[in-house]
Structures are given as C-alpha cells and as structure tokens.
Design an enzyme around this catalytic site. Structure first.
Site, mmCIF file in Angstrom:
data_model
loop_
_atom_site.group_PDB
_atom_site.id
_atom_site.type_symbol
_atom_site.label_atom_id
_atom_site.label_comp_id
_atom_site.label_asym_id
_atom_site.label_seq_id
_atom_site.Cartn_x
_atom_site.Cartn_y
_atom_site.Cartn_z
ATOM 1 N N SER A 119 10.354 0.998 4.853
ATOM 2 C CA SER A 119 10.603 -0.252 4.118
ATOM 3 C C SER A 119 9.372 -0.449 3.229
ATOM 4 C CB SER A 119 10.760 -1.427 5.077
ATOM 5 O OG SER A 119 11.842 -1.198 5.952
ATOM 6 N N LYS A 194 15.910 -4.199 0.558
ATOM 7 C CA LYS A 194 15.487 -4.228 1.958
ATOM 8 C C LYS A 194 14.525 -5.402 2.219
ATOM 9 C CE LYS A 194 14.494 -2.969 6.161
ATOM 10 N NZ LYS A 194 15.427 -3.137 7.269
ATOM 11 N N LYS A 263 5.058 -7.654 6.757
ATOM 12 C CA LYS A 263 4.925 -6.790 5.564
ATOM 13 C C LYS A 263 6.152 -6.928 4.664
ATOM 14 C CE LYS A 263 6.765 -3.029 6.043
ATOM 15 N NZ LYS A 263 7.377 -1.756 6.381
#
Ligand code: NDP
Length: 321
Positions: A119, A194, A263
């Site tokens: 990701s 994503k 993140k």
C-alpha cells in the site's frame, strides 16, 4: 470471481521515442515474490504450480527458506529474484520498495513487469514506473484489500494503476491470488484508491467506536447493538467484522498493524492536500489514527487497537457486560 475493467484513459507506454519498447514474452515463465510478511506469505503460495519457476526472497532469509519448504517455492537471492518475468513485492512502504528497486535495477531483464502490492505512495509509483520504463520494463501499482484471510483464500481485491499492456501481461500471475482485479487508471491510481479505501475504513471504525460507546453508556451491550446495526443502514465492514471479531471479544489479533493503517491514512491526506480538496472528516480521523499509532512501537499491535486509544477518551470499554 475475476473481473477486469480496463481503463482506456491510461497513457500509451511507447509514445516517447527514447523509451525502449515493452515487448514481453508470449507467456510468463518465471515469477518471484519479495516480502513474505503477513500478506506476502499467503499471496506467494498461490503462484506455486502455475509457472515454470516460482522464486521467493525475504530480508530475513530464513523466512524465505521456510516458505520454500512449506510450499515448494524456491528461496533465492535478491539478484536472482528480480531476474523473473514478473516480480511481485509486498513490503511495508514505498520507501522500502524504492530502496529494493535501486538494488534490483542492474539485475532486471528487459520486458519484465514489477507488480507492487505494497500500500504505497502514488507519486513514488510514477517515479518507479519512469525508472523501469527506461530499461524496457514496467512497474504496476497493485495494492490489495481483503486482509490476511483474503490473501490465504486467494480472493483479494486488486486495485491496479498501470499501462494496459503491462497489466495484460501480468494479469495471469495476479489472478493467482485475486478475486477481483480492477484497472483504475495510470501509474499511481491503484495506490490512491487503496489509501482512500483504508481511510474510509478507519472513518467507519472510529465512528462505530463512538456509537457503540454511547450505547454502552445507556446500558446497551455492543453485541446486541451490532446485531441490529448489521441488519440496518449503519453497517460497515467495521461493524460486520472488526468489532465482533477483534474488539468486542477483546482479542485484537495482530494481522494488520496500526502503524500501517496510520501510513495509509497519511497517504490519503497528502493526496487531498496536493489537490486542495477539503476533507475535514478524513483529516480528523487520519490524525486520530496517527495519534493512536504513536502510542505504540511500529509493528507491535493490530489496527483494531485504535479502540483502546479511544476508550481512554471515554472511560468506557467496548465489550459486553
Ligand atoms: P508485515 O509487516 O507482516 O511484513 C513486512 C514484510 O516486509 C516482511 O517480509 C519484512 O521482512 C519486509 N520488510 C520490512 N522492512 C524491510 C526492509 N527495510 N527491507 C526489506 N524488507 C523489509 O506487513 P504486511 O504483510 O501486513 O503488509 C505489507 C503491505 O501490505 C503493507 O504496505 C500493508 O499496508 C499492505 N496490506 C496489509 C494488509 C494486512 O492485512 N496485513 C492488507 C492489505 C494491505 P522481515 O521478515 O525481514 O521483517
């Protein structure tokens, strides 16, 4: 199920006369997988038996050797792994992927495709694609959703940012662990989808923690509330799975760590900042998830432990009496 929607807006890879043409073999002979963590361990095993050569590499090499023993993959050096026709990576961040690409470049064969299931950061995907295109290869951002259970079952949703020709070539390999592959746009688009997806998940999870805490304060057990919500309009993946399977039962199994979720939310916030799109709810929840993550050492707790951080705000534990 396997549906590919090809986005016809993606750029043609061969419009720049200085870029070597991408001319892959008729069929994939060798594949490799870099990063046998919670996701990669399962994803790589689905490649076995589908191609002449299935290689694996992991920073802690004993993990690659254990994978080879368990599934019949070949544990190899990084130099060997990146000589495959299709190279998969599933690593924590784009910075880690970038550093591995730097080491890999001298050992890659022209016309190979790097499928990065990390990701990651859209801008870094574009830079990787430029680097690989310059040596006649292609970089695909192909992050996945479905958690470790989906990786184990080979039913992941794959969001692809790529040139159409690169995806067409790599698709039989991606198919091995996918339930759905969607070509969402050119380089970087997969990573963008994503990041937004995971931020929506975080928003739903945070909102559910608030709602269930209010109900508990009024004497309603979370499981009873979830039985209604999950058959009503307030349901989400968080209420259907995360709360019953991880939070209300107080198990918090570590399969997707809180720092990785922080993140992903951070990547989504950088995207909104870049285009000056106001997103007050996304920004607020991203900041709260970052605050929760900062309480823990990276890699140590599951993302569902954000609920324990919220419980410090309320003094209410989200469990049944
Ligand atoms: P893990 O932490 O379980 O695994 C990380 C992998 O990366 C390990 O193989 C680790 O090697 C390797 N690694 C870490 N740092 C380095 C480095 N500096 N150099 C080389 N290798 C390194 O992560 P996950 O499998 O959970 O996640 C991987 C990616 O997939 C992340 O981007 C995550 O956001 C995403 N993702 C995760 C999901 C999940 O449910 N877990 C679901 C969907 C996406 P070593 O064994 O040596 O530590």
């Amino acid at each position: 199920m396997d549906i590919t929607t090809t986005n016809t807006n993606s750029a043609n890879p061969s419009t720049n006369p200085d870029t070597p043409l991408f001319q892959p073999k008729a069929a994939i002979e060798s594949v490799s997988f870099l990063g046998l963590g919670a996701m990669g361990h399962h994803m790589a095993k689905h490649l076995v038996g589908q191609f002449d050569r299935v290689m694996v590499w992991n920073r802690s090499f004993e993990t690659a050797e254990a994978h080879a023993k368990q599934f019949g993959t070949q544990a190899v050096s990084l130099e060997q792994a990146v000589s495959a026709d299709v190279i998969f990576s599933c690593l924590p961040t784009s910075d880690v992927v970038d550093s591995i690409i730097e080491q890999a470049l001298p050992h890659m064969r022209a016309n190979s495709v790097w499928v990065d299931c990390t990701s990651g950061v859209p801008e870094q995907a574009k830079q990787s694609q430029a680097k690989l295109a310059a040596i006649g290869c292609q970089f695909i951002d192909a992050p996945v959703s479905g958690q470790t259970a989906g990786a184990d079952a080979g039913t992941l949703t794959v969001m692809v940012g790529a040139e159409a020709a690169a995806l067409e070539y790599a698709k039989p390999a991606i198919d091995c662990f996918a339930g759905l592959i969607v070509h969402v746009g050119p380089s970087g688009a997969g990573f963008a989808v994503k990041a937004v997806n995971n931020t929506l998940f975080a928003i739903n999870a945070w909102a559910a923690a608030e709602g269930l805490s209010v109900l508990k304060a009024h004497g309603v057990n979370p499981s009873a509330a979830l039985s209604c919500i999950n058959k009503a309009s307030g349901q989400s993946f968080a209420t259907l799975a995360t709360f019953p399977d991880r939070i209300v039962n107080r198990e918090f199994p570590k399969t997707f760590t809180l720092d990785l979720m922080a993140k992903d939310c951070g990547i989504a916030i950088d995207l909104q900042t870049e285009k000056k799109v106001p997103t007050p709810v996304m920004a607020q929840v991203a900041s709260l998830i970052r605050a929760a993550s900062n309480q823990q050492a990276p890699g140590t707790v599951d993302f569902s432990e954000f609920a324990k951080f919220y419980e410090m705000f309320t003094g209410i534990t989200i469990e049944d009496d």
